[in-house]
Design an enzyme around this catalytic site. Structure first.
Site, PDB file in Angstrom:
ATOM      1  N   GLY A 155       0.896  -1.291  -0.099  1.00 21.24           N
ATOM      2  CA  GLY A 155      -0.097  -0.060   0.101  1.00 21.24           C
ATOM      3  C   GLY A 155       0.727   1.287  -0.009  1.00 21.24           C
ATOM      4  N   SER A 156       1.864   1.230  -0.743  1.00 18.53           N
ATOM      5  CA  SER A 156       2.742   2.392  -0.639  1.00 18.53           C
ATOM      6  C   SER A 156       2.087   3.525  -1.496  1.00 18.53           C
ATOM      7  CB  SER A 156       4.057   2.155  -1.190  1.00 18.53           C
ATOM      8  OG  SER A 156       4.250   2.024  -2.663  1.00 18.53           O
ATOM      9  N   ASN A 157       1.463   3.061  -2.597  1.00 19.62           N
ATOM     10  CA  ASN A 157       0.522   3.791  -3.401  1.00 19.62           C
ATOM     11  C   ASN A 157      -0.534   4.412  -2.569  1.00 19.62           C
ATOM     12  OD1 ASN A 157       1.651   4.325  -6.423  1.00 19.62           O
ATOM     13  ND2 ASN A 157       1.974   2.255  -6.009  1.00 19.62           N
ATOM     14  N   LEU A 160      -9.352  -9.983 -10.193  1.00 20.29           N
ATOM     15  CA  LEU A 160      -9.979  -9.219 -11.539  1.00 20.29           C
ATOM     16  C   LEU A 160     -11.421  -8.793 -10.670  1.00 20.29           C
ATOM     17  CD1 LEU A 160      -9.864  -9.131 -14.228  1.00 20.29           C
ATOM     18  CD2 LEU A 160     -11.133 -11.135 -14.554  1.00 20.29           C
ATOM     19  N   ASN A 214      -6.963   2.094 -12.442  1.00 24.47           N
ATOM     20  CA  ASN A 214      -6.070   1.287 -11.775  1.00 24.47           C
ATOM     21  C   ASN A 214      -4.708   1.924 -12.229  1.00 24.47           C
ATOM     22  OD1 ASN A 214      -4.746  -1.203 -11.012  1.00 24.47           O
ATOM     23  ND2 ASN A 214      -4.582  -1.711 -12.969  1.00 24.47           N
ATOM     24  N   HIS A 217      -0.714   0.418 -13.198  1.00 23.46           N
ATOM     25  CA  HIS A 217      -0.012  -0.743 -13.777  1.00 23.46           C
ATOM     26  C   HIS A 217       1.556  -0.195 -13.784  1.00 23.46           C
ATOM     27  CE1 HIS A 217       0.476  -4.409 -15.271  1.00 23.46           C
ATOM     28  NE2 HIS A 217       1.498  -3.979 -16.165  1.00 23.46           N
TER      29      HIS A 217
HETATM   30  C1  GRF Z   1       2.369  -1.112  -7.896  1.00 21.27           C
HETATM   31  O1  GRF Z   1       3.398  -1.179  -8.460  1.00 21.27           O
HETATM   32  C2  GRF Z   1       1.333  -0.653  -8.799  1.00 21.27           C
HETATM   33  O2  GRF Z   1       1.427  -0.281  -9.936  1.00 21.27           O
HETATM   34  C3  GRF Z   1       0.481  -2.099  -8.798  1.00 21.27           C
HETATM   35  O3  GRF Z   1       0.869  -2.729  -7.594  1.00 21.27           O
HETATM   36  C4  GRF Z   1       1.931  -2.095  -6.984  1.00 21.27           C
HETATM   37  C5  GRF Z   1       1.540  -1.927  -5.468  1.00 21.27           C
HETATM   38  O4  GRF Z   1       2.312  -1.387  -4.821  1.00 21.27           O
HETATM   39  N1  GRF Z   1      -0.624  -2.306  -9.511  1.00 21.27           N
HETATM   40  P1  GRF Z   1       2.050  -0.638  -3.235  1.00 21.27           P
HETATM   41  O5  GRF Z   1       1.271  -1.785  -2.584  1.00 21.27           O
HETATM   42  O6  GRF Z   1       1.228   0.491  -3.674  1.00 21.27           O
HETATM   43  O7  GRF Z   1       3.558  -0.347  -2.828  1.00 21.27           O
END
Ligand code: GRF
Length: 194
Positions: free
Chosen positions: A13-15, A88, A103, A105
């Site tokens: 969950g870093s994003n 999915l 999403n 990617h």
């Molecule tokens: C990211 O690389 C995103 O692009 C992909 O999954 C990863 C999630 O990373 N869909 P994080 O859990 O947000 O660190």
């Protein structure tokens, strides 16, 4: 909070964290809920630390019922963000949030997408192909992995000396830099259309 987001994530969950931080002081947008398919996913602990409601969902809850829609409706969720969510998305969910579900990617789609193309698998494939660049793709979600319309891409150049791990780092920098501002922009456009 005017517009409410839900984030679906399976892992670290870093994003998700970047998005939560980005909108923390935004009066117009906020993260109202974080959902994971993994009970012990670190993303859930992270969200709780921010005081954000979390939910763990089982496979049957997600695929055999439509109860998630009721939960999102109850919380008046406007927009769905997938940030490393590995399941999915079923058709009923895609339809309910058509144009309001995106999403990210970790590659330049349409290359290196599809089933099994997640995490280090992506970066290893990019390395093996000898690509000179990689990057990120933010796209709408449809019922196929990584095939929804592309909203935004950013790229980074790769050197021969790059490993899958260093590629992952370069790509993650782009993710953390762009994802939240793109969400903000989409919500702005979305608000203007209403
Ligand atoms: C990211 O690389 C995103 O692009 C992909 O999954 C990863 C999630 O990373 N869909 P994080 O859990 O947000 O660190």
């Amino acid at each position: 909070m005017e517009k409410k987001l839900v984030i679906l994530a399976s892992g670290t969950g870093s994003n998700a964290k970047k998005i939560i931080e980005y909108f923390q002081d935004d009066p117009e947008v906020g993260v109202a809920l974080v959902i994971s398919n993994r009970k012990n996913a670190p993303v859930l602990d992270m969200a709780r630390d921010f005081g954000i409601e979390t939910l763990h969902i089982s496979r049957s809850f997600f695929y055999d019922s439509k109860d998630i829609l009721r939960i999102l409706e109850d919380r008046k969720i406007d927009f769905v963000v997938l940030a490393g969510f590995l399941w999915l998305i079923p058709a009923y969910f895609v339809e309910a949030f058509a144009g309001r579900m995106i999403n990210i990617h970790p590659a330049l789609l349409p290359k290196y997408g599809g089933k099994g193309m997640y995490g280090m698998n992506v970066h290893r494939a990019v390395k093996e192909a000898g690509e000179k660049e990689s990057g990120i793709t933010i796209h709408h979600v449809n019922s196929k992995y990584d095939e929804g319309d592309i909203i935004f891409q950013a790229s980074c150049s790769l050197e021969q000396t790059d490993s899958p791990e260093t590629i992952a780092k370069k790509v993650q920098i782009l993710e953390h830099q762009h994802f939240a501002p793109i969400i903000k922009q989409l919500l702005k456009e979305f608000g203007e259309r209403q």
